[in-house]
Design a protein around this motif. Structure first.
Motif, PDB file in Angstrom:
ATOM      1  N   PRO A 218       0.718  -1.180  -0.014  1.00 10.85           N
ATOM      2  CA  PRO A 218       0.124   0.027   0.120  1.00 10.85           C
ATOM      3  C   PRO A 218       1.037   1.236  -0.017  1.00 10.85           C
ATOM      4  O   PRO A 218       0.212   2.262  -0.592  1.00 10.85           O
ATOM      5  CB  PRO A 218      -0.622   0.122   1.297  1.00 10.85           C
ATOM      6  N   VAL A 232      -7.335   1.290  -0.414  1.00 10.93           N
ATOM      7  CA  VAL A 232      -6.208   0.370  -0.218  1.00 10.93           C
ATOM      8  C   VAL A 232      -5.439  -0.047   0.900  1.00 10.93           C
ATOM      9  O   VAL A 232      -5.337  -1.330   1.393  1.00 10.93           O
ATOM     10  CB  VAL A 232      -4.917   0.970  -1.219  1.00 10.93           C
ATOM     11  N   HIS A 236      -5.618  -3.757   2.531  1.00  4.24           N
ATOM     12  CA  HIS A 236      -4.278  -4.380   2.838  1.00  4.24           C
ATOM     13  C   HIS A 236      -4.285  -4.801   4.411  1.00  4.24           C
ATOM     14  O   HIS A 236      -3.791  -5.940   4.651  1.00  4.24           O
ATOM     15  CB  HIS A 236      -3.146  -3.148   2.729  1.00  4.24           C
ATOM     16  N   SER A 262      -0.075   1.997   6.877  1.00  2.01           N
ATOM     17  CA  SER A 262      -1.231   1.867   6.781  1.00  2.01           C
ATOM     18  C   SER A 262      -2.173   2.027   7.768  1.00  2.01           C
ATOM     19  O   SER A 262      -3.196   2.720   7.799  1.00  2.01           O
ATOM     20  CB  SER A 262      -1.569   0.548   6.092  1.00  2.01           C
TER      21      SER A 262
END
Length: 296
Positions: A218, A232, A236, A262
């Motif tokens: 990501p 995304v 992920h 992330s």
């Protein structure tokens, strides 16, 4: 640099040809999706296109009559079911039913038995929707579909990974590189890249293609596509949790890493243990639904 006639380049050309040979989505599916995206379409317009597939009709009516919606009478009209479920939910049903035949078989190259790729994809879809609720401000059905489609590239790379598995697995074990990196070095592509190509070929929204392309990486999403970053990141995180819990764990789960960036972007870094615990319950319930055939 490999020449055009090198074994690796030959394999790349064969892979791309196989992608091109994948049939487009059925015309009635594309028409239904188009109507679902058209604000001028009525419930009866959508119902008319849905009615071209009896299997979809059964699923739509079954869901409309489920306890979740609590309707005190039996719904027998497809038009009424469309109105009850809403267009976003219907989009998920239509796309899920369309891709199920591709993902329900075994993927021996990835050490996935029959139904395991579909089970894993559903798990990621369910967790994506759940994490989206926690994060807030995201389209939950969009997250669901992004999760469902994230591993679609495996249907093409499966046979190539199968024959190159000994080389790929040796790289993963001896060089401690992610499975996707080993895929690229041996085959010229990884399943994430192929997933992006398939989704583009099916003319589905870009957000799904990017979620597939970057669901393992990501942080590599280009800055110009930053508007898609939350989707995304969610896919992920959901995929990583499923792999960590062994839910549909295949060969590519080896040497897999979860991006701390992330989790930071989603403001979930301090909640990962709680998320893992909650995910166990969600995935257990999903398995119950799969066994009772309450979902596809």
């Amino acid at each position: 640099m490999p020449t055009d006639g090198s074994p690796r380049e030959i394999v790349k050309k064969r892979i791309l040809k196989k992608v091109k040979d994948i049939p487009s989505l059925p015309q009635f599916v594309l028409l239904t999706l188009k109507k679902l995206d058209d604000e001028r379409s009525s419930a009866s317009d959508v119902a008319n296109t849905l009615s071209k597939d009896q299997g979809l009709v059964v699923r739509v009516l079954r869901l409309a009559n489920s306890a979740y919606y609590g309707i005190p009478r039996t719904i027998t009209s497809v038009t009424e079911a469309v109105a009850i479920l809403g267009y976003k939910t219907l989009r998920s049903i239509v796309l899920a039913a369309s891709i199920y035949p591709y993902m329900s078989g075994s993927q021996k190259g990835y050490a996935l038995d029959k139904g395991e790729l579909w089970r894993h994809s559903l798990g990621v879809a369910y967790l994506s929707r759940y994490i989206g609720e926690k994060v807030g401000g995201l389209d939950l059905e969009e997250l669901y579909l992004a999760g469902l489609l994230h591993d679609i590239g495996k249907i093409v790379l499966n046979e190539y990974v199968r024959y190159g598995y000994s080389i790929i697995s040796k790289m993963v074990e001896e060089e401690a590189v992610p499975f996707t990196q080993a895929e690229r070095e041996v085959l010229g592509f990884d399943h994430a890249e192929i997933g992006e190509i398939i989704i583009d070929q099916w003319a589905l929204p870009e957000v799904y293609a990017l979620a597939a392309r970057y669901h393992h990486t990501p942080d590599d999403l280009p800055d110009e596509k930053a508007s898609y970053r939350p989707v995304v990141d969610v896919v992920h995180a959901s995929n990583s949790i499923c792999l960590m819990l062994g839910f549909g764990l295949g060969a590519d789960g080896l040497q897999h890493y979860m991006s701390e960036k992330s989790l930071e972007r989603l403001q979930l870094k301090d909640e990962i243990e709680l998320l893992m615990s909650e995910a166990v319950n969600i995935l257990y319930q999903l398995d119950e639904e799969i066994r009772s055939e309450e979902i596809i």
